[in-house]
Scaffold this motif. Structure first.
Motif, PDB file in Angstrom:
ATOM      1  N   HIS A  17       0.833  -1.193   0.000  1.00 11.91           N
ATOM      2  CA  HIS A  17       0.000   0.000   0.000  1.00 11.91           C
ATOM      3  C   HIS A  17       0.875   1.254   0.000  1.00 11.91           C
ATOM      4  CE1 HIS A  17      -2.664  -3.145   1.525  1.00 11.91           C
ATOM      5  NE2 HIS A  17      -3.685  -2.399   1.167  1.00 11.91           N
ATOM      6  N   MET A  18       0.268   2.377  -0.407  1.00 20.45           N
ATOM      7  CA  MET A  18       0.930   3.661  -0.273  1.00 20.45           C
ATOM      8  C   MET A  18       0.723   4.112   1.161  1.00 20.45           C
ATOM      9  SD  MET A  18       2.827   5.833  -1.724  1.00 20.45           S
ATOM     10  CE  MET A  18       2.655   5.500  -3.477  1.00 20.45           C
ATOM     11  N   ARG A  19       1.631   3.721   2.013  1.00 18.53           N
ATOM     12  CA  ARG A  19       1.466   3.908   3.457  1.00 18.53           C
ATOM     13  C   ARG A  19       1.897   5.305   3.875  1.00 18.53           C
ATOM     14  NH1 ARG A  19       5.051   2.709   7.843  1.00 18.53           N
ATOM     15  NH2 ARG A  19       3.954   2.131   9.756  1.00 18.53           N
ATOM     16  N   GLY A  20       1.184   5.869   4.860  1.00 16.20           N
ATOM     17  CA  GLY A  20       1.588   7.138   5.429  1.00 16.20           C
ATOM     18  C   GLY A  20       2.856   6.981   6.246  1.00 16.20           C
ATOM     19  N   ARG A  21       3.527   8.092   6.509  1.00 19.57           N
ATOM     20  CA  ARG A  21       4.744   8.077   7.304  1.00 19.57           C
ATOM     21  C   ARG A  21       4.417   8.271   8.777  1.00 19.57           C
ATOM     22  NH1 ARG A  21       9.686   8.640   5.372  1.00 19.57           N
ATOM     23  NH2 ARG A  21      10.318   9.907   7.146  1.00 19.57           N
ATOM     24  N   LEU A  22       5.142   7.555   9.630  1.00 17.44           N
ATOM     25  CA  LEU A  22       4.930   7.628  11.078  1.00 17.44           C
ATOM     26  C   LEU A  22       6.154   8.227  11.752  1.00 17.44           C
ATOM     27  CD1 LEU A  22       3.437   6.941  13.727  1.00 17.44           C
ATOM     28  CD2 LEU A  22       4.471   4.650  13.597  1.00 17.44           C
ATOM     29  N   LYS A  23       5.947   9.308  12.510  1.00 16.03           N
ATOM     30  CA  LYS A  23       7.004   9.885  13.335  1.00 16.03           C
ATOM     31  C   LYS A  23       6.596   9.761  14.788  1.00 16.03           C
ATOM     32  CE  LYS A  23       9.757  14.004  14.341  1.00 16.03           C
ATOM     33  NZ  LYS A  23      10.167  15.367  13.906  1.00 16.03           N
ATOM     34  N   LEU A  24       7.484   9.177  15.595  1.00 16.33           N
ATOM     35  CA  LEU A  24       7.211   8.992  17.018  1.00 16.33           C
ATOM     36  C   LEU A  24       8.066   9.939  17.849  1.00 16.33           C
ATOM     37  CD1 LEU A  24       7.071   5.094  17.408  1.00 16.33           C
ATOM     38  CD2 LEU A  24       5.149   6.688  17.233  1.00 16.33           C
ATOM     39  N   TYR A  25       7.430  10.560  18.843  1.00 13.39           N
ATOM     40  CA  TYR A  25       8.131  11.363  19.838  1.00 13.39           C
ATOM     41  C   TYR A  25       8.149  10.525  21.120  1.00 13.39           C
ATOM     42  CZ  TYR A  25       7.243  15.260  16.635  1.00 13.39           C
ATOM     43  OH  TYR A  25       7.196  16.079  15.525  1.00 13.39           O
ATOM     44  N   ILE A  26       9.333  10.121  21.549  1.00 15.05           N
ATOM     45  CA  ILE A  26       9.455   9.220  22.698  1.00 15.05           C
ATOM     46  C   ILE A  26      10.196   9.925  23.828  1.00 15.05           C
ATOM     47  CG2 ILE A  26      10.487   7.061  23.531  1.00 15.05           C
ATOM     48  CD1 ILE A  26       9.955   5.816  20.876  1.00 15.05           C
ATOM     49  N   GLY A  27       9.691   9.765  25.050  1.00 18.61           N
ATOM     50  CA  GLY A  27      10.324  10.360  26.219  1.00 18.61           C
ATOM     51  C   GLY A  27      10.507   9.338  27.319  1.00 18.61           C
ATOM     52  N   ALA A  28      11.328   9.698  28.317  1.00 27.94           N
ATOM     53  CA  ALA A  28      11.607   8.785  29.424  1.00 27.94           C
ATOM     54  C   ALA A  28      10.498   8.797  30.473  1.00 27.94           C
ATOM     55  CB  ALA A  28      12.936   9.146  30.078  1.00 27.94           C
ATOM     56  N   ALA A  29       9.703   9.889  30.526  1.00 31.23           N
ATOM     57  CA  ALA A  29       8.686  10.020  31.573  1.00 31.23           C
ATOM     58  C   ALA A  29       7.697  11.116  31.173  1.00 31.23           C
ATOM     59  CB  ALA A  29       9.350  10.368  32.909  1.00 31.23           C
ATOM     60  N   PRO A  30       6.542  11.168  31.841  1.00 30.72           N
ATOM     61  CA  PRO A  30       5.605  12.271  31.588  1.00 30.72           C
ATOM     62  C   PRO A  30       6.270  13.610  31.895  1.00 30.72           C
ATOM     63  CG  PRO A  30       4.563  10.533  32.886  1.00 30.72           C
ATOM     64  CD  PRO A  30       6.021  10.197  32.825  1.00 30.72           C
ATOM     65  N   GLY A  31       5.958  14.623  31.079  1.00 32.69           N
ATOM     66  CA  GLY A  31       6.434  15.964  31.362  1.00 32.69           C
ATOM     67  C   GLY A  31       7.721  16.369  30.682  1.00 32.69           C
ATOM     68  N   VAL A  32       8.325  15.475  29.871  1.00 38.42           N
ATOM     69  CA  VAL A  32       9.587  15.836  29.224  1.00 38.42           C
ATOM     70  C   VAL A  32       9.377  16.813  28.064  1.00 38.42           C
ATOM     71  CG1 VAL A  32      10.777  13.700  29.879  1.00 38.42           C
ATOM     72  CG2 VAL A  32       9.543  13.814  27.697  1.00 38.42           C
ATOM     73  N   GLY A  33       8.147  16.875  27.549  1.00 35.65           N
ATOM     74  CA  GLY A  33       7.867  17.829  26.474  1.00 35.65           C
ATOM     75  C   GLY A  33       7.550  17.211  25.130  1.00 35.65           C
ATOM     76  N   LYS A  34       7.111  15.954  25.107  1.00 34.18           N
ATOM     77  CA  LYS A  34       6.803  15.264  23.841  1.00 34.18           C
ATOM     78  C   LYS A  34       5.663  15.957  23.090  1.00 34.18           C
ATOM     79  CE  LYS A  34       5.588  11.551  25.824  1.00 34.18           C
ATOM     80  NZ  LYS A  34       5.636  12.187  27.160  1.00 34.18           N
ATOM     81  N   THR A  35       4.555  16.175  23.795  1.00 37.92           N
ATOM     82  CA  THR A  35       3.376  16.773  23.162  1.00 37.92           C
ATOM     83  C   THR A  35       3.663  18.198  22.717  1.00 37.92           C
ATOM     84  OG1 THR A  35       1.955  15.393  24.548  1.00 37.92           O
ATOM     85  CG2 THR A  35       0.919  17.271  23.452  1.00 37.92           C
ATOM     86  N   LEU A 136       1.924  11.992  13.372  1.00 33.36           N
ATOM     87  CA  LEU A 136       2.862  12.339  14.432  1.00 33.36           C
ATOM     88  C   LEU A 136       2.255  11.827  15.726  1.00 33.36           C
ATOM     89  CD1 LEU A 136       3.706  16.084  13.587  1.00 33.36           C
ATOM     90  CD2 LEU A 136       4.682  14.008  12.595  1.00 33.36           C
ATOM     91  N   ALA A 137       2.985  11.005  16.473  1.00 32.01           N
ATOM     92  CA  ALA A 137       2.423  10.405  17.680  1.00 32.01           C
ATOM     93  C   ALA A 137       3.438  10.439  18.817  1.00 32.01           C
ATOM     94  CB  ALA A 137       1.990   8.959  17.412  1.00 32.01           C
ATOM     95  N   ALA A 138       2.926  10.468  20.053  1.00 29.70           N
ATOM     96  CA  ALA A 138       3.787  10.565  21.239  1.00 29.70           C
ATOM     97  C   ALA A 138       3.537   9.400  22.184  1.00 29.70           C
ATOM     98  CB  ALA A 138       3.543  11.888  21.957  1.00 29.70           C
ATOM     99  N   VAL A 139       4.636   8.925  22.807  1.00 34.33           N
ATOM    100  CA  VAL A 139       4.532   7.817  23.759  1.00 34.33           C
ATOM    101  C   VAL A 139       5.738   7.856  24.685  1.00 34.33           C
ATOM    102  CG1 VAL A 139       5.771   6.145  22.306  1.00 34.33           C
ATOM    103  CG2 VAL A 139       4.049   5.328  23.928  1.00 34.33           C
ATOM    104  N   ASN A 140       5.580   7.372  25.915  1.00 35.76           N
ATOM    105  CA  ASN A 140       6.692   7.265  26.862  1.00 35.76           C
ATOM    106  C   ASN A 140       7.330   5.885  26.789  1.00 35.76           C
ATOM    107  OD1 ASN A 140       6.774   9.838  28.083  1.00 35.76           O
ATOM    108  ND2 ASN A 140       4.981   9.333  29.319  1.00 35.76           N
ATOM    109  N   ILE A 141       8.600   5.809  27.155  1.00 42.09           N
ATOM    110  CA  ILE A 141       9.357   4.566  27.035  1.00 42.09           C
ATOM    111  C   ILE A 141       8.737   3.443  27.866  1.00 42.09           C
ATOM    112  CG2 ILE A 141      10.986   5.056  28.930  1.00 42.09           C
ATOM    113  CD1 ILE A 141      11.832   3.418  25.528  1.00 42.09           C
ATOM    114  N   GLN A 142       8.082   3.782  28.986  1.00 43.80           N
ATOM    115  CA  GLN A 142       7.543   2.729  29.847  1.00 43.80           C
ATOM    116  C   GLN A 142       6.377   1.981  29.203  1.00 43.80           C
ATOM    117  OE1 GLN A 142       7.314   5.997  30.692  1.00 43.80           O
ATOM    118  NE2 GLN A 142       5.379   6.473  31.716  1.00 43.80           N
TER     119      GLN A 142
END
Length: 373
Positions: A17-35, A136-142
């Motif tokens: 398929h012509m797939r969309g691109r995925l960019k992940l913003y990953i942090g070590a904990a809540p509050g690091v500034g991902k969003t 564009l998506a955000a998630v924490n390492i845990q």
């Protein structure tokens, strides 16, 4: 179908398929500034003419984050009634109708409310990607599946909402959002992460400096490993030497009397460098050398190393080169050669052969206990 099975089936079909691109913003904990970073990037995209919308953003009451939303279009959330209460989820159908170029999705590991089309939010993202929309998506390492046990050991907290590693591995871009543990605690005390009534309890539990430092190191390692794996997949057999930042040490063991000493040295090096440890034994006939093979295998188990048993009629040096290239080794440990000068001239130096046939690999020679004559 199990969650991981769904992810695997989706990713297996994605190549057609012509797939969309995925960019992940990953942090070590809540509050690091991902969003916040994700919204900042989205704002810049809009200025440059990209059609970008918000699918789901959780501000957690943070004013700086809320201010970033004002100039971005938001697709209305999907309202679902559950136990006579309204809940609001990512509205995949509305996003598909709107058909933007890019959509922002926060809280990637979130479990959708019963009655939703998909059980997990990352599965909603799969559908959007499958329709050619960039995410564009955000998630924490845990929330990464493979580190669940490690995180529970570090923090004492069981993380129930998780994302499969297979999904994360298919991201086109991963950005680590990193701050020091001290900065994160300062943000917490200033009320920039949680409301005032949760601050003290958080400092005494999840947000202890030791926990934050361990989670940060875990995030850094995971991102480095992911970079290495992606580089290795891309280059495949087109070997130009080790490509990534993650150290991999190969110990070459041929004689029982020096094996344990070599492995101990390599194990200490691996610990200092946070490196993977591989132990190679080359044999022409594994059955004839069963006792030696079993001994080396047991040492591997003791020192938590990968055991590589290679049956080969090649010269030792060529066999070592072959395995080093296969596993993208960055450092090789050898015992001091027992060959005479004449043997090295006649058969060739093992070290010289390895150096000629590889690049970017460090070679360490561990001296024999006996003095060299």
């Amino acid at each position: 179908m199990k969650t991981n099975d769904k992810a695997a089936a989706y990713l297996a079909s994605a190549s057609t398929h012509m797939r969309g691109r995925l960019k992940l913003y990953i942090g070590a904990a809540p509050g690091v500034g991902k969003t916040y970073k994700m919204l900042t990037d989205a704002g810049q995209m809009k200025k440059e003419g990209t059609d970008v919308v918000i699918g789901f953003i959780e501000t957690h009451g943070r004013l700086e984050t809320a201010e970033q939303i004002e100039n971005l279009e938001q697709v209305p959330l999907l309202e679902i009634l559950y136990k006579d209460r309204p809940f609001y989820e990512l509205n995949v159908e509305a996003i598909l109708r709107r058909a933007p170029k890019v959509v922002l999705v926060d809280e990637l590991a979130h479990t959708n409310i019963p009655g939703s089309k998909q059980s997990k939010r990352y599965q909603d993202v799969m559908e959007l990607l499958d329709e050619g929309i960039d995410v564009l998506a955000a998630v924490n390492i845990q929330h990464l599946e493979s580190v669940h046990d490690i995180v529970q050991t570090i923090t004492g907290v069981r993380v129930n909402e998780r994302v499969p590693d297979l999904f994360v591995q298919q991201a086109d871009e991963i950005q680590l959002i990193d701050v020091t543990p001290e900065t994160l605690q300062k943000r917490l005390r200033e009320g920039k992460i949680y409301p005032s009534h949760r601050i003290q309890k958080s400092l005494q539990n999840y947000f202890q400096l030791s926990n934050l430092a361990a989670l940060r190191e875990l995030a850094l390692r995971e991102i480095a490993d992911e970079v290495d794996e992606k580089l290795e997949r891309q280059h495949g057999t087109d070997y130009r030497g080790p490509l990534g930042v993650h150290e991999k040490i190969l110990i070459c063991v041929q004689h029982n009397d020096t094996a344990e000493r070599l492995i101990r040295r390599g194990y200490r090096m691996a610990n200092r460098l946070n490196a993977e440890l591989y132990i190679l034994h080359v044999t022409r006939d594994a059955m004839e050398e069963k006792e030696k093979v079993d001994y080396v295998r047991q040492l591997c188990s003791t020192f938590d190393a990968h055991f590589l048993l290679l049956k080969s009629n090649k010269r030792i040096a060529h066999a070592i080169v072959s395995e080093a290239k296969k596993h993208f080794i960055t450092q090789i440990l050898l015992g001091q050669s027992a060959r005479t000068r004449w043997e090295e001239i006649w058969k060739g130096s093992i070290v010289n052969t390895i150096m000629r046939q590889t690049c970017n690999i460090d070679i360490h020679i561990v001296a024999d206990k006996q003095s060299v004559r």
